[in-house]
Design a protein around this motif. Sequence first.
Motif, PDB file in Angstrom:
ATOM      1  N   GLU A 229      -8.842  14.509  -0.854  1.00 17.97           N
ATOM      2  CA  GLU A 229      -8.719  13.052  -0.960  1.00 17.97           C
ATOM      3  C   GLU A 229      -9.831  12.311  -0.230  1.00 17.97           C
ATOM      4  O   GLU A 229      -9.851  11.076  -0.200  1.00 17.97           O
ATOM      5  CB  GLU A 229      -7.363  12.593  -0.398  1.00 17.97           C
ATOM      6  CG  GLU A 229      -6.164  13.181  -1.091  1.00 17.97           C
ATOM      7  CD  GLU A 229      -5.854  14.611  -0.645  1.00 17.97           C
ATOM      8  OE1 GLU A 229      -5.116  15.291  -1.358  1.00 17.97           O
ATOM      9  OE2 GLU A 229      -6.355  15.020   0.425  1.00 17.97           O
ATOM     10  N   GLY A 230     -10.754  13.053   0.413  1.00 18.02           N
ATOM     11  CA  GLY A 230     -11.839  12.409   1.141  1.00 18.02           C
ATOM     12  C   GLY A 230     -11.511  12.094   2.581  1.00 18.02           C
ATOM     13  O   GLY A 230     -12.183  11.277   3.218  1.00 18.02           O
ATOM     14  N   ILE A 231     -10.474  12.757   3.138  1.00 19.37           N
ATOM     15  CA  ILE A 231     -10.055  12.517   4.519  1.00 19.37           C
ATOM     16  C   ILE A 231     -10.822  13.451   5.448  1.00 19.37           C
ATOM     17  O   ILE A 231     -10.818  14.670   5.254  1.00 19.37           O
ATOM     18  CB  ILE A 231      -8.532  12.739   4.664  1.00 19.37           C
ATOM     19  CG1 ILE A 231      -7.775  11.748   3.766  1.00 19.37           C
ATOM     20  CG2 ILE A 231      -8.100  12.597   6.116  1.00 19.37           C
ATOM     21  CD1 ILE A 231      -6.299  12.029   3.656  1.00 19.37           C
ATOM     22  N   SER A 232     -11.448  12.896   6.478  1.00 22.30           N
ATOM     23  CA  SER A 232     -12.230  13.682   7.431  1.00 22.30           C
ATOM     24  C   SER A 232     -11.378  14.066   8.633  1.00 22.30           C
ATOM     25  O   SER A 232     -10.417  13.377   8.979  1.00 22.30           O
ATOM     26  CB  SER A 232     -13.452  12.883   7.905  1.00 22.30           C
ATOM     27  OG  SER A 232     -14.286  12.560   6.820  1.00 22.30           O
ATOM     28  N   GLY A 233     -11.755  15.187   9.266  1.00 22.69           N
ATOM     29  CA  GLY A 233     -11.014  15.625  10.440  1.00 22.69           C
ATOM     30  C   GLY A 233     -11.595  16.908  10.998  1.00 22.69           C
ATOM     31  O   GLY A 233     -12.712  17.305  10.671  1.00 22.69           O
ATOM     32  N   THR A 234     -10.808  17.572  11.855  1.00 21.42           N
ATOM     33  CA  THR A 234     -11.253  18.798  12.518  1.00 21.42           C
ATOM     34  C   THR A 234     -10.172  19.865  12.430  1.00 21.42           C
ATOM     35  O   THR A 234      -8.977  19.562  12.299  1.00 21.42           O
ATOM     36  CB  THR A 234     -11.572  18.526  13.997  1.00 21.42           C
ATOM     37  OG1 THR A 234     -10.423  17.928  14.630  1.00 21.42           O
ATOM     38  CG2 THR A 234     -12.768  17.588  14.142  1.00 21.42           C
ATOM     39  N   TRP A 235     -10.633  21.152  12.537  1.00 22.91           N
ATOM     40  CA  TRP A 235      -9.731  22.299  12.472  1.00 22.91           C
ATOM     41  C   TRP A 235      -9.621  22.972  13.840  1.00 22.91           C
ATOM     42  O   TRP A 235     -10.580  23.042  14.595  1.00 22.91           O
ATOM     43  CB  TRP A 235     -10.247  23.338  11.487  1.00 22.91           C
ATOM     44  CG  TRP A 235     -10.242  22.919  10.043  1.00 22.91           C
ATOM     45  CD1 TRP A 235     -11.255  22.339   9.354  1.00 22.91           C
ATOM     46  CD2 TRP A 235      -9.158  23.072   9.112  1.00 22.91           C
ATOM     47  NE1 TRP A 235     -10.887  22.129   8.051  1.00 22.91           N
ATOM     48  CE2 TRP A 235      -9.606  22.568   7.867  1.00 22.91           C
ATOM     49  CE3 TRP A 235      -7.866  23.601   9.207  1.00 22.91           C
ATOM     50  CZ2 TRP A 235      -8.802  22.573   6.744  1.00 22.91           C
ATOM     51  CZ3 TRP A 235      -7.071  23.604   8.074  1.00 22.91           C
ATOM     52  CH2 TRP A 235      -7.535  23.085   6.863  1.00 22.91           C
ATOM     53  N   LEU A 236      -8.451  23.486  14.133  1.00 21.77           N
ATOM     54  CA  LEU A 236      -8.207  24.352  15.287  1.00 21.77           C
ATOM     55  C   LEU A 236      -7.260  25.457  14.864  1.00 21.77           C
ATOM     56  O   LEU A 236      -6.394  25.231  14.009  1.00 21.77           O
ATOM     57  CB  LEU A 236      -7.597  23.561  16.452  1.00 21.77           C
ATOM     58  CG  LEU A 236      -8.540  22.631  17.244  1.00 21.77           C
ATOM     59  CD1 LEU A 236      -7.749  21.844  18.271  1.00 21.77           C
ATOM     60  CD2 LEU A 236      -9.649  23.427  17.914  1.00 21.77           C
TER      61      LEU A 236
ATOM     62  N   ASN B  95      -9.038  12.454  11.342  1.00 25.98           N
ATOM     63  CA  ASN B  95      -9.578  11.486  12.292  1.00 25.98           C
ATOM     64  C   ASN B  95      -8.721  10.229  12.358  1.00 25.98           C
ATOM     65  O   ASN B  95      -8.629   9.589  13.407  1.00 25.98           O
ATOM     66  CB  ASN B  95     -11.018  11.110  11.904  1.00 25.98           C
ATOM     67  CG  ASN B  95     -11.968  12.288  12.039  1.00 25.98           C
ATOM     68  OD1 ASN B  95     -11.734  13.200  12.833  1.00 25.98           O
ATOM     69  ND2 ASN B  95     -13.034  12.287  11.262  1.00 25.98           N
ATOM     70  N   ASP B  96      -8.110   9.876  11.230  1.00 29.57           N
ATOM     71  CA  ASP B  96      -7.192   8.740  11.183  1.00 29.57           C
ATOM     72  C   ASP B  96      -5.863   9.180  11.804  1.00 29.57           C
ATOM     73  O   ASP B  96      -5.156  10.026  11.253  1.00 29.57           O
ATOM     74  CB  ASP B  96      -6.981   8.297   9.737  1.00 29.57           C
ATOM     75  CG  ASP B  96      -6.147   7.025   9.614  1.00 29.57           C
ATOM     76  OD1 ASP B  96      -5.434   6.686  10.578  1.00 29.57           O
ATOM     77  OD2 ASP B  96      -6.199   6.388   8.554  1.00 29.57           O
ATOM     78  N   THR B  97      -5.511   8.618  12.946  1.00 30.28           N
ATOM     79  CA  THR B  97      -4.328   9.057  13.687  1.00 30.28           C
ATOM     80  C   THR B  97      -3.020   8.720  12.979  1.00 30.28           C
ATOM     81  O   THR B  97      -1.973   9.224  13.376  1.00 30.28           O
ATOM     82  CB  THR B  97      -4.325   8.435  15.091  1.00 30.28           C
ATOM     83  OG1 THR B  97      -4.394   7.001  14.984  1.00 30.28           O
ATOM     84  CG2 THR B  97      -5.527   8.919  15.903  1.00 30.28           C
ATOM     85  N   GLU B  98      -3.049   7.883  11.943  1.00 26.36           N
ATOM     86  CA  GLU B  98      -1.826   7.565  11.218  1.00 26.36           C
ATOM     87  C   GLU B  98      -1.468   8.644  10.203  1.00 26.36           C
ATOM     88  O   GLU B  98      -0.358   8.665   9.675  1.00 26.36           O
ATOM     89  CB  GLU B  98      -1.961   6.215  10.511  1.00 26.36           C
ATOM     90  CG  GLU B  98      -2.000   5.019  11.459  1.00 26.36           C
ATOM     91  CD  GLU B  98      -1.866   3.712  10.712  1.00 26.36           C
ATOM     92  OE1 GLU B  98      -1.753   3.750   9.470  1.00 26.36           O
ATOM     93  OE2 GLU B  98      -1.855   2.670  11.362  1.00 26.36           O
ATOM     94  N   LEU B  99      -2.415   9.546   9.926  1.00 27.71           N
ATOM     95  CA  LEU B  99      -2.177  10.596   8.950  1.00 27.71           C
ATOM     96  C   LEU B  99      -1.637  11.847   9.623  1.00 27.71           C
ATOM     97  O   LEU B  99      -1.883  12.096  10.807  1.00 27.71           O
ATOM     98  CB  LEU B  99      -3.465  10.926   8.197  1.00 27.71           C
ATOM     99  CG  LEU B  99      -4.128   9.756   7.469  1.00 27.71           C
ATOM    100  CD1 LEU B  99      -5.383  10.218   6.749  1.00 27.71           C
ATOM    101  CD2 LEU B  99      -3.169   9.099   6.495  1.00 27.71           C
TER     102      LEU B  99
ATOM    103  N   SER C 222       0.839  -1.203   0.000  1.00 21.64           N
ATOM    104  CA  SER C 222       0.000   0.000   0.000  1.00 21.64           C
ATOM    105  C   SER C 222       0.870   1.248   0.000  1.00 21.64           C
ATOM    106  O   SER C 222       1.979   1.254   0.546  1.00 21.64           O
ATOM    107  CB  SER C 222      -0.954   0.016   1.200  1.00 21.64           C
ATOM    108  OG  SER C 222      -0.242   0.209   2.401  1.00 21.64           O
ATOM    109  N   VAL C 223       0.355   2.284  -0.643  1.00 22.15           N
ATOM    110  CA  VAL C 223       0.979   3.600  -0.644  1.00 22.15           C
ATOM    111  C   VAL C 223      -0.108   4.570  -0.202  1.00 22.15           C
ATOM    112  O   VAL C 223      -1.063   4.808  -0.934  1.00 22.15           O
ATOM    113  CB  VAL C 223       1.531   3.981  -2.030  1.00 22.15           C
ATOM    114  CG1 VAL C 223       2.174   5.361  -1.981  1.00 22.15           C
ATOM    115  CG2 VAL C 223       2.535   2.944  -2.507  1.00 22.15           C
ATOM    116  N   VAL C 224       0.022   5.118   1.005  1.00 23.28           N
ATOM    117  CA  VAL C 224      -1.046   5.894   1.621  1.00 23.28           C
ATOM    118  C   VAL C 224      -0.589   7.332   1.824  1.00 23.28           C
ATOM    119  O   VAL C 224       0.497   7.574   2.376  1.00 23.28           O
ATOM    120  CB  VAL C 224      -1.451   5.291   2.989  1.00 23.28           C
ATOM    121  CG1 VAL C 224      -2.581   6.087   3.620  1.00 23.28           C
ATOM    122  CG2 VAL C 224      -1.870   3.834   2.815  1.00 23.28           C
ATOM    123  N   LEU C 225      -1.389   8.271   1.370  1.00 24.02           N
ATOM    124  CA  LEU C 225      -1.093   9.677   1.588  1.00 24.02           C
ATOM    125  C   LEU C 225      -1.188  10.000   3.075  1.00 24.02           C
ATOM    126  O   LEU C 225      -2.199   9.728   3.717  1.00 24.02           O
ATOM    127  CB  LEU C 225      -2.078  10.547   0.805  1.00 24.02           C
ATOM    128  CG  LEU C 225      -1.897  12.059   0.943  1.00 24.02           C
ATOM    129  CD1 LEU C 225      -0.552  12.494   0.353  1.00 24.02           C
ATOM    130  CD2 LEU C 225      -3.031  12.793   0.238  1.00 24.02           C
TER     131      LEU C 225
END
Length: 234
Positions: free
Chosen positions: A169-176, A192-196, A141-144
């Motif tokens: 890329e469709g990655i969900s998360g939050t802003w501060l 939200n994905d802690t590996e990113l 796998s090659v993951v951004l």
Amino acid sequence: LFLPKKSLFYIFQNNNLFESILGTLSTPLISGLKYKVSFYIVLRESAQFAHNQFGFKFFDAIPSTPTGQDAQNMVPDLLYTGSPIVDKTNWTKIEMEFIPTQNGLQYFVFGGFNPNNTIEFIDLNDGSEYPNAWYLFDDFSVVLMQPTFNQIGPFCEDTDFSLPTVSVEGISGTWLPAINNQQTTTYTFTPNDTELQPTQMTVEILPKQIAVFNNLNAVCYGDTAFQLPTISSN
């Protein structure tokens, strides 16, 4: 960016023959962004030797799969040079990071590389049948690792705006921090994905301007024959 499907591969390698795998990514890599490249590896039970140099070479067009000396001498973009993989029972996960320096890389060659003649072979001396290093690979796998966003702004002071909660890329998360429409602010997006990896965006706020007018000439009391300008001097 995962490969279209996951397959099991056999790679036979010794000092005279380096077999390789040719693969395709689902989308091209983007220059300057960080990617996590990973795969699983296990040494075949009948292999007598183990070694420590597996790598990737990325291309923007479909290359010929290198074999023999071509594979040994090719300089890879990524190269695992840790301890030789000697486990014949359990799969070992290998992870590396890659930041491409050009756009459009969508094809890769994976296999054994030895451009500097530094490959380390270990003789297991365990009575194995084949006098070579023979590995199985799976789950490439090659993951951004860092999401991207289209820049927004600038906005005038007091203008309401929002930050996108899903990346290109469709990655969900939050802003501060919280949105501030009074001054230019740099915001950090945490997936939200802690590996990113987090990413940042600076939104420019344009301060309000005060209209400036030149004073009118004096007029007599009761004289209404004058006009106030509708456009300021600035």
